[in-house]
Scaffold this motif. Structure first.
Motif, short mmCIF file in Angstrom:
data_model
loop_
_atom_site.label_atom_id
_atom_site.label_comp_id
_atom_site.label_asym_id
_atom_site.label_seq_id
_atom_site.Cartn_x
_atom_site.Cartn_y
_atom_site.Cartn_z
N UNK A 46 0.83 -1.22 0.00
CA UNK A 46 0.00 0.00 0.00
C UNK A 46 0.86 1.26 0.00
N UNK A 47 0.22 2.38 -0.32
CA UNK A 47 0.91 3.68 -0.20
C UNK A 47 0.53 4.37 1.12
N UNK A 48 -0.69 4.13 1.60
CA UNK A 48 -1.13 4.65 2.90
C UNK A 48 -1.78 3.50 3.66
N UNK A 49 -1.75 3.58 4.98
CA UNK A 49 -2.38 2.52 5.76
C UNK A 49 -3.90 2.59 5.56
N UNK A 50 -4.48 1.49 5.10
CA UNK A 50 -5.93 1.41 4.85
C UNK A 50 -6.54 0.47 5.87
N UNK A 51 -7.87 0.41 5.97
CA UNK A 51 -8.49 -0.56 6.88
C UNK A 51 -8.09 -2.01 6.54
N UNK A 52 -7.81 -2.28 5.28
CA UNK A 52 -7.35 -3.64 4.92
C UNK A 52 -5.90 -3.84 5.35
#
Ligand code: SF4
Length: 692
Positions: A418-424
Motif C-alpha cells: 500500500x501507499x497509505x495505511x488502509x483498513x485492509x
C-alpha cells in the motif's frame, strides 16, 4: 532548477490523461494538463492536481511494517526490506507446504497498470489458481458477455463520426472509466452534433447535456434493453443484411422480446413509454450509432444478461464492428497477455479455482470475492489460508464489508502492499510500502481491450524504501524460489514486453502511446469468434454452460420489501477513486463528507431536509451520511457515494469505515451464476433521520 516533463496519469483511476509535471529540486511541484494529450486533449481532474500532495504526504507508508500483537491492534515494528521479503516468502510458502498453493489467494482491485498482470504471473508461477478481484462487478460482465455473444468486447469508436450516441450507465465525466477520458466523448459530440441519449437514474453532467435523459429505476437496464430491441425489431429498424448473414437466433430473439412492449417496459423501468420509443428510434434510425456502456449496468445479478442484450442491440442495428459504432481495436504489438502471465503453467486453472464448482461463464478466470470469503470463512469448496493483497482495500471495496473484515481477519497470513495505511492494510501481518505513479517506469492499459498502451515514465525518485509493486513481486518471487521464472531486474520485464514492437522503454516514453491496428468489419473475412461464427443472439453453448440462451428478465434484482420502500443505488465521486485518496486534504476539502442523494419528494415524505444526518438502512446494515436533497435523482431512489472512510479515526479502528462505507449496506449473496455477482445496486432501503 525547474523543469517540465510529460507523462501519463496512471494510479488515481484507470489513467490516460497526459500530464505536464513541473519538477523542482527532485520534487513534483505542480501538475498541469497537456493540450496535445492524445486521449485527454487538455483535460485533467482534481485528483491529478493533488498528486504533489500525495507524493509528499507525511502519512505515506515509508518502511515495511511487521505487525505486533493481535491482528488489527495497530502496533507495528519497522523492519528492513530483506527481513520483509524473508517474512513474506516464509509465510506464503508455509501455507503452500501445509495446504497446497491453492490455499494462497492473490488479490487486487481495479487494474491501474502493469502490476495487476504481474500479480497474476506471481499466482501462476507460485501455482495458485486463485486471483481474486471485483471484476465480477466491474468490466468483466461486459467483456464476458462480449466473448460469449460476438467474440470480443465492443467499445465505443470515438475515432470516427457517429450519428447518435447513447450513454448507458456510464458517468464518464466523473469516472473516466477504463481510461475512456470524457473529452473523447465530448469532442465527438461537438464535432458530429449527434443526438445524445443518457440512461442513468441520476442526472449526471452528461444527462444535463442530453437530448433525452431516461432516469430508469436502478437494476432495470436489462428490461430497458429488451424494450429497445422490441421497438427496433417491430418497427423494422434492423440492419437486415447483417441480421441475415451474421446473427444466430434472430427469430427466437424477435419472439422473445415481443412481449416487451413500450408499456410493459415502462411499467418495469419506471420510464415514460413514449420516451422509450423515442430513444430506441434515435439509436435504431441513426447509422452509425454508438453505445458508451459503463459500470452502472454491471452491479446486479442481471449484469451478464443486460450486457448480452446490449450487444444484441448493437448487432441487430448494424453497429457492431462498424466505424462510429462499437468495435474492437486491434491489440498493440507487445507481448501477449497470456504469454506475460504464464497461463501455460496452470492449464488446469479453470477447474481448480475456488469458483469452479459454481460454474461461472467459461473464460472468467478471476475469483469473485464472494466465493473467496466462503473459502476463507467456511472452507468451501476448500480452505484458503493466506492472501497477498496488492494496493487495494477489500474491506471497503467488496460487498458485505463486515463479512470481508471477518474473512481477512481470520486468515493465517496476510500481506498487503500500500501507499497509505488502509483498513485492509491495518489487518495485515506485513505491510509493504509501495511506490506510486511518477515514481517508476510503468506501462498503462496493457491487457485492456482499448487497443493501445501508454508510457508512464518515471519523473521523480520514490521515498528510499518505497518500491514499485513490480519490483516487490520480482524480488519476492526470487525469495519464493521462483527466480528462473522471473527477471533479474524488473526493468528488464518492460523491455521484454515491448520487444515485439521493436521499441525500448525509452523510445516508447518518447512517443507516449502505441496503438494496435484498427480495422472494421473484420467478421466479413472469417465471421465472429463464436462457435457459430455469428453473433449469438441465442447462446449456442447455453445447454453446456447452464447460462440463459436468451437474455431473460426474472424480476427486480432483489424482491420488493415493504419495510424498505426506497431503492438504493451508489455513485462514484470525481474527487476520489474507490476508497482511495481520503488522506489527501485538498480532496477531502472539496468533498468533506459522504452523502446520500435524495429527491425532494422523497425527502419531504420522510420529513428530511437538505443537510440532515440520516441513517441509510438495508436488511444487511446501516450507515450514517448527510442528506443532499436534489432533483438530480429520480423520486424513490437514493444514491450513496461509494468507498467513504475517515483515516483520522485510525485505519485499524472499525469506526473509521463502519458508519460511512457503502458496502456495509450490501450483501455477498445472492450472486448470479455467470460471474458470481451480488447486488450492489437496486437494494430495498429506507432513510431514518439520525441524531446529531
Ligand atoms: S481523469 Fe483520471 S487519468 Fe485523467 S487526470 Fe484525473 S485521475 Fe488522471
Amino acid at each position: 532548477m525547474k523543469k517540465k516533463i510529460k507523462t501519463h496519469c496512471g494510479r488515481m483511476d484507470h489513467g490516460g490523461c497526459t500530464l505536464v509535471v513541473e519538477v523542482e529540486d527532485g520534487r513534483v511541484a505542480n501538475i498541469g494538463p497537456d493540450p496535445e494529450g492524445p486521449l485527454s486533449h487538455g483535460h485533467i481532474c482534481p485528483k491529478a492536481r493533488a498528486l504533489p500532495e500525495l507524493l509528499n504526504h507525511p502519512k505515506r507508508l515509508r518502511r515495511p511494517l511487521r505487525r505486533e500483537g493481535r491482528r488489527g491492534s495497530g502496533r507495528w515494528t519497522e523492519i528492513s526490506w530483506a527481513e520483509a521479503l524473508e517474512l513474506a516468502a516464509e509465510g506464503l510458502n508455509r501455507v503452500k507446504d501445509q495446504y497446497g498453493a491453492r490455499a494462497v489467494a492473490f488479490c487486487q482491485g481495479a487494474p491501474k497498470g502493469l502490476e495487476h498482470f504481474i500479480l497474476i504471473r506471481l499466482a501462476n508461477t507460485f501455482g495458485s489458481p486463485n486471483v481474486v478481484g471485483p471484476q465480477n462487478v466491474c468490466h468483466m460482465p461486459r467483456e464476458m458477455a462480449g466473448v460469449h455473444t460476438c467474440g470480443f468486447f465492443p467499445v465505443a469508436d470515438y475515432e470516427n463520426p457517429t450519428r447518435a450516441l447513447v450513454v448507458w450507465g456510464s458517468n464518464l465525466t466523473a469516472t473516466n472509466e477504463e481510461g475512456v477520458i470524457c473529452t473523447r466523448l465530448l469532442r465527438r459530440l461537438k464535432a458530429d452534433q449527434a443526438p445524445l441519449v443518457v440512461i442513468d437514474p441520476r442526472r449526471t453532467e452528461l444527462a444535463e447535456r442530453a437530448d433525452l435523459w431516461l432516469p430508469l429505476k436502478p437494476g432495470t437496464d436489462l428490461a430497458l434493453a429488451l424494450g429497445f430491441l422490441q421497438v427496433i425489431i417491430e418497427e423494422g429498424l434492423t440492419d437486415q443484411d447483417f441480421v441475415k448473414d451474421f446473427t444466430f437466433g434472430f427469430d427466437e430473439l424477435a419472439r422473445h422480446v415481443r412481449e416487451w412492449t413500450p408499456e410493459k417496459t415502462a411499467a418495469v423501468t419506471g420510464l415514460a413509454s413514449e420516451d422509450i420509443v423515442k430513444a430506441a428510434r434515435i439509436y435504431g434510425r441513426a447509422k452509425p450509432a454508438m453505445i458508451q456502456w459503463g459500470n452502472g449496468i454491471e452491479q446486479t445479478v442481471h449484469n451478464f444478461d443486460a450486457a448480452r442484450s446490449l450487444i444484441s442491440l448493437m448487432a441487430v442495428a448494424g453497429n457492431l464492428d462498424a466505424p462510429g459504432g462499437n468495435m474492437a481495436p486491434g491489440p498493440p504489438p507487445v507481448m501477449s497477455l497470456r504469454d506475460f502471465v504464464r497461463a501455460d503453467l496452470l492449464p488446469e486453472r479453470p477447474k481448480a479455482m475456488i469458483s469452479a464448482p459454481y460454474g461461472p461463464a467459461p473464460g472468467f478466470v478471476v475469483v469473485a470475492p464472494e466465493y473467496f470469503k466462503q473459502a476463507v470463512l467456511a472452507g468451501r469448496p476448500y480452505p484458503v489460508k493466506a492472501a497477498y493483497v496488492q494496493v487495494s482495500n477489500p474491506v471497503l471495496a467488496w460487498s458485505g464489508s463486515h463479512e470481508t473484515y471477518q474473512a481477512l481477519k481470520s486468515l493465517d497470513f496476510l500481506v498487503v502492499t500500500e501507499t497509505f495505511l488502509s483498513p485492509t492494510a491495518a489487518l495485515a501481518d506485513l505491510v509493504l510500502p509501495a511506490a506510486t505513479q511518477l515514481e517508476y517506469n510503468d506501462l498503462g492499459h496493457f491487457g485492456v481491450a482499448h487497443g493501445f498502451v501508454l508510457a508512464r515514465p518515471k519523473i521523480v525518485d520514490p521515498p528510499p524504501d518505497c518500491w514499485p509493486n513490480a519490483k516487490i513481486i520480482n524480488e519476492l518471487a526470487k525469495k519464493l524460489g521462483l527466480a528462473s521464472l522471473w527477471w533479474e531486474n524488473y526493468e528488464d520485464m518492460l523491455g521484454d514486453i515491448l520487444k515485439p514492437a521493436g521499441l525500448t522503454y525509452a523510445e516508447l516514453a518518447e512517443q507516449g502511446l502505441l496503438r494496435g491496428a484498427v480495422r472494421y468489419f473484420k467478421y466479413k473475412e472469417k465471421g465472429f469468434k463464436t462457435p457459430t461464427r455469428k453473433v449469438e443472439l441465442v447462446m449456442s453453448t447455453a445447454e453446456k454452460t447452464g447460462l440463459n440462451p436468451l437474455p431473460s428478465w426474472t424480476g427486480p434484482p432483489q424482491p420488493e420489501d415493504p419495510d424498505f420502500p426506497l431503492l438504493l443505488s451508489g455513485h462514484k465521486s470525481r474527487n476520489f477513486f474507490g476508497s482511495d485518496h481520503r488522506y489527501i486534504e485538498s480532496l477531502t476539502g472539496r468533498e468533506p463528507e459522504p452523502v446520500v442523494e435524495v429527491h425532494p419528494e422523497t425527502a419531504q415524505a420522510g420529513g428530511l431536509g437538505d443537510g440532515d444526518l440520516v441513517w441509510v438502512e438495508t436488511r444487511t446494515g446501516k450507515i450514517k451520511v448527510r442528506a443532499r436533497v436534489t432533483d438530480r435523482i429520480r423520486p424513490g431512489v437514493v444514491s450513496v457515494v461509494h468507498g467513504w472512510w475517515r483515516p483520522s479515526l485510525g485505519a485499524e479502528n472499525q469506526a473509521s469505515w463502519a458508519e460511512t462505507t457503502y458496502n456495509v449496506l450490501t450483501s455477498s449473496s445472492p450472486v448470479n451464476k455467470a460471474l458470481g455477482t451480488p447486488n450492489l445496486r437496486a437494494l430495498p432501503a429506507r432513510l431514518v433521520k439520525a441524531d446529531l
